[in-house]
Design an enzyme around this catalytic site. Structure first.
Site, mmCIF file in Angstrom:
data_model
loop_
_atom_site.group_PDB
_atom_site.id
_atom_site.type_symbol
_atom_site.label_atom_id
_atom_site.label_comp_id
_atom_site.label_asym_id
_atom_site.label_seq_id
_atom_site.Cartn_x
_atom_site.Cartn_y
_atom_site.Cartn_z
ATOM 1 N N GLU A 1 0.831 -1.207 0.000
ATOM 2 C CA GLU A 1 0.000 0.000 0.000
ATOM 3 C C GLU A 1 0.866 1.258 0.000
ATOM 4 O OE1 GLU A 1 -0.334 -2.597 1.975
ATOM 5 O OE2 GLU A 1 -2.418 -2.974 2.546
ATOM 6 N N HIS B 1 -25.869 8.824 21.171
ATOM 7 C CA HIS B 1 -26.983 8.859 20.211
ATOM 8 C C HIS B 1 -26.813 7.796 19.131
ATOM 9 C CE1 HIS B 1 -28.630 12.601 21.875
ATOM 10 N NE2 HIS B 1 -27.363 12.855 22.158
#
Ligand SMILES: O=P(O)(O)OC[C@H]1O[C@](O)(CO)[C@@H](O)[C@@H]1O
Length: 546
Positions: free
Chosen positions: A215, A386
């Site tokens: 990579e 949340h």
């Protein structure tokens, strides 16, 4: 002294803990508090600007003693000495594990193969400081004679996650250079980043311990081509710097030898942000702040090495994790920092923890018959409240969580900070206490609804509570405190590995996928297929090529 190869389930304390676990499942943390008015006093540790509160755990004083006994029986003290003094405890790679030497004071001496590495560390730090200061003062200019505005770190895994997390966490201390991180081999990720950059004012750091990582090399080559569109090979020496142990490969890439910052094989990639791998950090926050980060880590090292286990934050943190993972069947643990600055802490810890302790053979090469590395995940609060807190409060899984909060915010906006920290405290209390059926009934009855409706809604609104959390309350998010926090987790991972009797500092598990990717790549480029893959992979390759 090598690590002792003691399997934990042969230890006396392991077996007493098993027995204690069968009883503790019906215990209540609230009752622990009721039976000991000094529980907070007895279950917290103070260290510098940290308070580490582990009183909200399903751990009675007796279980705590058994866990501490486990650490003794596993000969943790000897292991810690072997770790700090440079024994080759990474036995499958025949290497010492000395990221702690990167932050140790110059006066100490640590030998690896007969050489005092503290001097080497100091020399590299000086090389880094001189470079960082020159870039900041404008003395080090780009090929176009301009001062730099942007720095791009090209690396992956340990050559990305640590620096990326720390530069983000300490952006308040940024000295003016914008930092970018290219890690994934995805071309879109590279080109999206390059779109924002001007080659005349951008400094590139290619960071790869091995300098063979597919990579990083692919990305570095693409960036070099982009850079050479506007300039020539001569200019590379002004705008490209590398960090690696593989000096030959870096030179072949075309980077000037003066621009190479060495790394050493006694530092694992995921523990390397303290080394020249942290160049992007130093460029972002300045060298003094980088030194403060190292100082904070060194202070945690001293605490870990010298404090009694009963007062030792990394040891206690590891024992808590082992308690839930091995005795109460918890599979994961959550990291919930109450600051957006630490949003990359969980991904960073995923590599540190899961690449280190995701092992299933012991140090004798035998398959283990107990659980090892747990899953680590998390997100900052209050956002995570949340998102996944529903499951923490009312789900079927036991998930111990670390809540990390700060007494002071950086910009000093007390109105916001009080709300933020009220949520931190409320959540740990709600997880502990829950809400009983009686409380829910009373609440529902005060509303104008029928008795039938009260009973219908009741089970959905009950919170069992008794869900464990650690609260880590720190004065302020400073470079020094962040250094201590990261070192705390590094040592926690080490202790877990010692007790699980596994090798925490190799990562053979990432090799197979890399090998297969290379052979599949050849097939994706060619018209023919070798037909050696499983049915599903063959079909997907065909579809991809069509
Ligand atoms: O710095 P390098 O050699 O490019 O390696 C990058 C990463 O790849 C790994 O070897 C495997 O994921 C990590 O341990 C390491 O941090």
């Amino acid at each position: 002294m090598p690590l002792h190869n003691l399997n934990p389930n042969q230890l006396k304390a392991w077996n007493s803990l098993k027995e204690s676990a069968s009883k503790a499942e019906n215990d209540s943390i609230l009752e622990y508090f009721e039976s000991d008015i000094n529980r907070f006093e007895n279950f917290h540790v103070k260290f510098n600007e940290f308070v580490f509160d582990y009183s909200k755990h399903l751990i009675s004083p007796n279980i705590k003693s058994e866990l501490l006994q486990l650490a003794e029986e596993a000969k943790l003290k000897d292991a810690i000495e072997a770790y700090f003094t440079g024994d080759k405890i990474n036995q499958t790679e025949n290497r010492a594990v000395l990221h702690t030497a990167l932050r140790q004071s110059k006066t100490t001496s640590i030998e690896v193969d007969g050489e005092n590495i503290v001097l080497k560390v100091e020399a590299v730090l000086q090389q880094m400081q001189s470079f960082v200061d020159k870039v900041h003062s404008g003395e080090w200019k780009s090929y176009a004679g301009k001062t730099f505005t942007d720095v791009v770190n090209i690396g992956i895994g340990g050559s990305d996650l640590g620096p990326n997390m720390v530069t983000e966490a300490l952006q308040y201390y940024n000295k003016g250079l914008k930092t970018h991180f290219i890690s994934n081999v995805e071309g879109d990720h590279v080109h999206q980043t390059l779109k924002k950059l001007n080659p005349e004012t951008t400094l590139f750091l290619i960071v790869s311990k091995s300098f063979t990582t597919q990579e990083t090399l692919t990305n570095a080559n693409t960036v070099r081509e982009w850079f050479l569109n506007d300039t020539n090979k001569e200019s590379i020496k002004d705008n490209f710097v590398a960090v690696s142990t593989n000096l030959e490969a870096v030179k072949n890439f075309g980077i000037a030898s003066d621009n190479i910052y060495p790394m050493y094989d006694w530092v694992g990639g995921r523990y390397s942000l303290w080394s020249s791998v942290g160049l992007s950090i130093a460029l972002s926050i300045g060298f003094e702040n980088f030194k403060a980060l190292l100082k904070g880590a060194e202070e945690m090292d001293q605490h870990f090495r010298n404090a009694d286990f009963s007062e030792n934050i990394p040891v206690i943190s590891a024992l808590i994790s082992i308690w839930y993972n091995n005795f109460l069947d918890a599979e994961s643990e959550a990291i919930i920092p109450y600051t957006q600055y630490l949003q990359k802490l969980a991904p960073y810890l995923q590599q540190a923890s899961m690449e280190s302790n995701g092992k299933s053979v012991d140090r004798d090469g035998k398959k283990v018959n107990y659980q090892t590395g747990n899953l680590v995940w998390g997100e900052p609060g209050t956002n995570s409240q949340h998102a996944f807190f529903q499951l923490l409060h009312q789900g079927t899984k036991l998930i111990p969580a670390d809540f990390i909060g700060f007494k002071n915010s950086l910009f000093g906006d007390k109105k916001h900070h009080d709300i933020l920290m009220a949520n931190f405290l409320a959540q740990t209390e709600a997880l502990l206490k829950g809400k009983t059926a009686e409380e829910v009934r009373k609440e529902l009855e005060s509303k104008n609804i029928s008795a039938e409706e009260v009973e219908r809604l009741l089970p959905f609104k009950v919170f069992e509570g008794n869900r464990p959390t650690t609260s880590i309350l720190i004065d302020k998010l400073t470079p020094r405190n962040l250094g201590s926090l990261i070192a705390m987790y590094e040592h926690k991972i080490f202790v877990q590995g010692v007790i699980w009797n596994i090798f925490s500092f190799d990562q053979w598990g990432v090799e197979l996928g890399k090998q297969l990717a290379n052979s599949i790549l050849n097939e994706l480029k060619s018209k023919t297929s070798t037909g050696t893959h499983d049915q599903s992979t063959e079909a997907l390759m065909k579809l991809y090529k069509s």
